[in-house]
Motif scaffolding. Sequence first.
Motif, mmCIF file in Angstrom:
data_model
loop_
_atom_site.group_PDB
_atom_site.id
_atom_site.type_symbol
_atom_site.label_atom_id
_atom_site.label_comp_id
_atom_site.label_asym_id
_atom_site.label_seq_id
_atom_site.Cartn_x
_atom_site.Cartn_y
_atom_site.Cartn_z
ATOM 1 N N LYS A 1 -8.099 8.467 -7.027
ATOM 2 C CA LYS A 1 -7.008 10.046 -6.589
ATOM 3 C C LYS A 1 -8.255 10.005 -5.095
ATOM 4 C CE LYS A 1 -7.459 12.143 -11.089
ATOM 5 N NZ LYS A 1 -8.549 12.489 -11.593
ATOM 6 N N MET A 2 -7.262 10.460 -4.150
ATOM 7 C CA MET A 2 -7.295 11.355 -3.027
ATOM 8 C C MET A 2 -8.558 11.911 -2.483
ATOM 9 S SD MET A 2 -3.242 10.760 -1.415
ATOM 10 C CE MET A 2 -3.995 12.520 -0.032
ATOM 11 N N PRO A 3 -9.026 11.591 -1.375
ATOM 12 C CA PRO A 3 -10.759 12.133 -1.348
ATOM 13 C C PRO A 3 -9.734 13.805 -1.038
ATOM 14 C CG PRO A 3 -11.100 10.142 0.041
ATOM 15 C CD PRO A 3 -9.609 10.123 -0.692
ATOM 16 N N ALA A 4 -10.939 14.498 -1.188
ATOM 17 C CA ALA A 4 -10.137 16.048 -0.775
ATOM 18 C C ALA A 4 -10.287 16.112 1.683
ATOM 19 C CB ALA A 4 -11.317 17.233 -0.875
ATOM 20 N N GLY A 5 -9.450 16.488 1.816
ATOM 21 C CA GLY A 5 -9.136 16.427 3.012
ATOM 22 C C GLY A 5 -8.013 15.095 3.396
ATOM 23 N N LEU A 6 -8.084 14.177 3.246
ATOM 24 C CA LEU A 6 -6.992 13.589 3.475
ATOM 25 C C LEU A 6 -5.664 13.744 3.215
ATOM 26 C CD1 LEU A 6 -7.831 10.074 4.651
ATOM 27 C CD2 LEU A 6 -7.804 9.668 2.761
ATOM 28 N N ASP B 1 0.767 -1.028 -0.068
ATOM 29 C CA ASP B 1 0.232 -0.070 0.253
ATOM 30 C C ASP B 1 1.058 1.566 -0.203
ATOM 31 O OD1 ASP B 1 -2.379 -1.890 0.306
ATOM 32 O OD2 ASP B 1 -3.047 -0.774 2.338
ATOM 33 N N ALA B 2 0.405 2.204 -0.466
ATOM 34 C CA ALA B 2 1.078 3.428 -0.473
ATOM 35 C C ALA B 2 0.362 4.801 -0.963
ATOM 36 C CB ALA B 2 2.455 3.454 -1.585
ATOM 37 N N SER B 3 0.781 5.523 -0.998
ATOM 38 C CA SER B 3 -0.417 7.249 -1.438
ATOM 39 C C SER B 3 1.652 8.281 -1.928
ATOM 40 C CB SER B 3 -0.692 8.032 -0.119
ATOM 41 O OG SER B 3 -0.252 8.279 0.549
ATOM 42 N N GLY B 4 1.079 8.869 -2.946
ATOM 43 C CA GLY B 4 1.907 10.218 -2.974
ATOM 44 C C GLY B 4 1.024 10.409 -4.692
ATOM 45 N N THR B 5 2.353 11.233 -5.020
ATOM 46 C CA THR B 5 1.519 12.128 -6.378
ATOM 47 C C THR B 5 2.244 11.030 -7.231
ATOM 48 O OG1 THR B 5 3.705 13.588 -6.736
ATOM 49 C CG2 THR B 5 2.186 14.449 -4.967
ATOM 50 N N GLY C 1 1.048 14.226 -11.413
ATOM 51 C CA GLY C 1 0.966 15.552 -10.339
ATOM 52 C C GLY C 1 -0.574 15.235 -9.522
ATOM 53 N N ASP C 2 -1.408 14.265 -9.650
ATOM 54 C CA ASP C 2 -2.303 13.598 -8.998
ATOM 55 C C ASP C 2 -2.002 13.261 -7.642
ATOM 56 O OD1 ASP C 2 -4.561 15.285 -10.924
ATOM 57 O OD2 ASP C 2 -4.865 12.941 -11.436
ATOM 58 N N PRO C 3 -2.824 13.580 -6.456
ATOM 59 C CA PRO C 3 -2.288 12.673 -5.373
ATOM 60 C C PRO C 3 -2.999 11.527 -5.510
ATOM 61 C CG PRO C 3 -3.993 14.840 -5.194
ATOM 62 C CD PRO C 3 -3.984 14.230 -6.274
ATOM 63 N N VAL C 4 -2.686 10.211 -4.964
ATOM 64 C CA VAL C 4 -3.439 8.649 -5.095
ATOM 65 C C VAL C 4 -3.136 8.045 -4.286
ATOM 66 C CG1 VAL C 4 -3.486 9.566 -7.778
ATOM 67 C CG2 VAL C 4 -1.274 7.310 -6.286
ATOM 68 N N PHE C 5 -3.675 7.149 -4.532
ATOM 69 C CA PHE C 5 -3.389 5.730 -2.658
ATOM 70 C C PHE C 5 -3.993 5.089 -3.926
ATOM 71 C CE2 PHE C 5 -8.129 6.542 -3.020
ATOM 72 C CZ PHE C 5 -8.095 6.070 -1.782
ATOM 73 N N GLY C 6 -3.054 3.882 -3.165
ATOM 74 C CA GLY C 6 -3.546 2.512 -4.312
ATOM 75 C C GLY C 6 -2.512 0.894 -3.415
ATOM 76 N N GLU C 7 -2.155 0.080 -4.390
ATOM 77 C CA GLU C 7 -1.976 -0.791 -3.967
ATOM 78 C C GLU C 7 -1.085 -1.235 -5.618
ATOM 79 O OE1 GLU C 7 -3.503 -4.758 -3.141
ATOM 80 O OE2 GLU C 7 -4.813 -4.110 -1.798
ATOM 81 N N GLY C 8 0.753 -1.770 -5.198
ATOM 82 C CA GLY C 8 1.752 -2.134 -5.870
ATOM 83 C C GLY C 8 2.157 -3.148 -5.232
ATOM 84 N N SER C 9 3.722 -2.739 -5.687
ATOM 85 C CA SER C 9 4.995 -3.639 -4.941
ATOM 86 C C SER C 9 5.310 -2.506 -4.573
ATOM 87 C CB SER C 9 4.892 -4.477 -6.127
ATOM 88 O OG SER C 9 5.424 -4.672 -7.444
#
Length: 297
Positions: free
Chosen positions: A106-111, A66-70, A84-92
């Motif tokens: 895409k990350m919800p506003a305020g998170l 799991d990770a979040s980032g741009t 440049g979009d802020p996202v969260f998701g699954e990878g390796s």
Amino acid sequence: MKKVMFAEFGGPDVLRLIDAEEPHAGPGQVRIAVRAAGVNPVDWRVREGQVLGAHPTVLPSGVGLDASGTVDEVGEGVEGVEIGDPVFGEGSSTYAEFAVLSAWAKMPAGLTFEEAAGYPSVVETALRLVREVDVMAGQTLLVSGASGGVGSAVLQIARERGITVIGTAGTANQDYLRGLGAIATTYGDGWAERVRQLGQVDAALDLAGSGVIPELVELTGDPHKVISIADLGAPEFGVRFSGVAGSVPDALAEAARLISQGKLHIPVEKSYTLAEAAAAHVDSHAGHTRGRRVIVV
């Protein structure tokens, strides 16, 4: 870039922070500049070589799902997301400065990035468990080990669906469970009788792997109404071990919806640096988490 790796299966001491080549997004993938990575029990199970069937591992291996980032690289065929979009998701191999994601939202506003990294796997797991255990509105679900990330998500998802939840956790986490809408009780000696006094249990989830499967079967009256994600010996009692993920993109979309509507919030209990990955695994293995642990990059 900096990346946490292990070259052999073993304890937390096999983890090393090294300089590694940056990964690149393939077709249907995005690469992110990682801001935070979620710490999940499956991470140390993979490191120990426990779950090679579900998570084939070629050594040396990175760590983390799991990770979040741009977003900083978009693979062929990917639409709906830009650099440049802020996202969260699954990878390796997400315990790193850059990581490739195969599923994201895409990350919800305020998170915050730190909070967002704690959601992907736990929400997918929680949604899958509630679906697989087949518990309906008006019924009662027992959750053993309810204060961690998956438990926190299960309690809130069940509440939204009209399911009553009895949750077990340590003494310090009783008010936390009640705040998430659960009927709370402690584990330890006599816990099954305490649950029995709270009412009929229609289904149960084992999230902690603390040797409670026989009691869960007794409380529900049916091993098919019990599911574990933490006790590899569960099938010996006729209980399903759920370890294969469903649709991660669908789970992320549902997570984003619930977060945006204020119906789902999983707090971050503790943050670590990449250099502290071994300590994060020790703490995760010890359990008793309230919410999530994350690595901040």
